[in-house]
Design a protein around this motif. Structure first.
Motif, mmCIF file in Angstrom:
data_model
loop_
_atom_site.group_PDB
_atom_site.id
_atom_site.type_symbol
_atom_site.label_atom_id
_atom_site.label_comp_id
_atom_site.label_asym_id
_atom_site.label_seq_id
_atom_site.Cartn_x
_atom_site.Cartn_y
_atom_site.Cartn_z
ATOM 1 N N ASN A 31 -43.058 51.621 -3.454
ATOM 2 C CA ASN A 31 -43.963 50.844 -4.306
ATOM 3 C C ASN A 31 -44.031 49.432 -3.746
ATOM 4 O O ASN A 31 -43.705 48.459 -4.423
ATOM 5 C CB ASN A 31 -43.459 50.800 -5.748
ATOM 6 N N SER A 32 -44.431 49.330 -2.488
ATOM 7 C CA SER A 32 -44.442 48.026 -1.824
ATOM 8 C C SER A 32 -45.417 48.041 -0.660
ATOM 9 O O SER A 32 -45.604 49.061 -0.007
ATOM 10 C CB SER A 32 -43.038 47.699 -1.312
ATOM 11 N N LYS A 33 -45.980 46.862 -0.386
ATOM 12 C CA LYS A 33 -46.828 46.735 0.801
ATOM 13 C C LYS A 33 -45.994 46.587 2.075
ATOM 14 O O LYS A 33 -46.482 46.830 3.161
ATOM 15 C CB LYS A 33 -47.787 45.556 0.653
ATOM 16 N N ALA A 34 -44.717 46.203 1.909
ATOM 17 C CA ALA A 34 -43.815 46.097 3.062
ATOM 18 C C ALA A 34 -43.287 47.490 3.418
ATOM 19 O O ALA A 34 -43.044 48.320 2.544
ATOM 20 C CB ALA A 34 -42.639 45.171 2.736
ATOM 21 N N THR A 35 -43.114 47.750 4.700
ATOM 22 C CA THR A 35 -42.557 49.031 5.135
ATOM 23 C C THR A 35 -41.114 49.141 4.678
ATOM 24 O O THR A 35 -40.301 48.245 4.906
ATOM 25 C CB THR A 35 -42.637 49.167 6.667
ATOM 26 N N GLN A 36 -40.799 50.252 4.018
ATOM 27 C CA GLN A 36 -39.459 50.538 3.505
ATOM 28 C C GLN A 36 -38.832 51.617 4.374
ATOM 29 O O GLN A 36 -39.528 52.513 4.861
ATOM 30 C CB GLN A 36 -39.545 51.036 2.062
#
Length: 129
Positions: A31-36
């Motif tokens: 649930n993020s625009k950053a790569t997890q």
């Protein structure tokens, strides 16, 4: 069955013990625009999984595993900053939650852009007999 299961978090790592001999569903969501990124390994070198991805309500992993006797799992959670370099996430956990013969444990990660602890969600679920 879940009385032998637990999760302990410290910094960007989670120590996980799951019941042996049962099929465990492993799901990872972002649930993020950053790569997890989540790396999951056991102490027997049988399970060695890595999941990565980005997006809101996005499932980036869905696997089944069958832990063997005395399996200790380690999950490491990271996210890619604006510079593309992976950094450690902050973790929280819950469970095992027992609903009849259904059991659920979760580890959630926060990358620091807010404080909702849903940037990465790692779920373990299984049924006991």
């Amino acid at each position: 069955m879940s009385d032998k299961a637990y999760v302990f978090t410290k910094d960007d790592k989670a120590e996980i013990v799951l019941p042996s001999g049962v099929t465990v569903q492993v799901k990872v969501k972002t649930n993020s625009k950053a790569t997890q990124k989540v790396t999951l390994k056991d102490n027997h070198d049988v399970v060695d999984l890595e999941f990565s991805g980005t997006g809101e309500r996005n499932t980036i992993g869905d696997k089944t595993i069958t832990p063997v006797d005395k399996s200790l799992f380690t999950a490491v959670f990271e996210y890619a900053g604006d510079d593309g370099v992976f950094k450690p996430s902050k973790l929280n956990s819950g469970g095992p939650y027992d609903i009849g013969n259904y059991h659920l444990m979760v580890v959630v990660a926060e990358n620091g852009d807010d404080s909702d602890y849903n940037d990465t969600v790692l779920e373990f679920s299984w049924h006991s007999k």
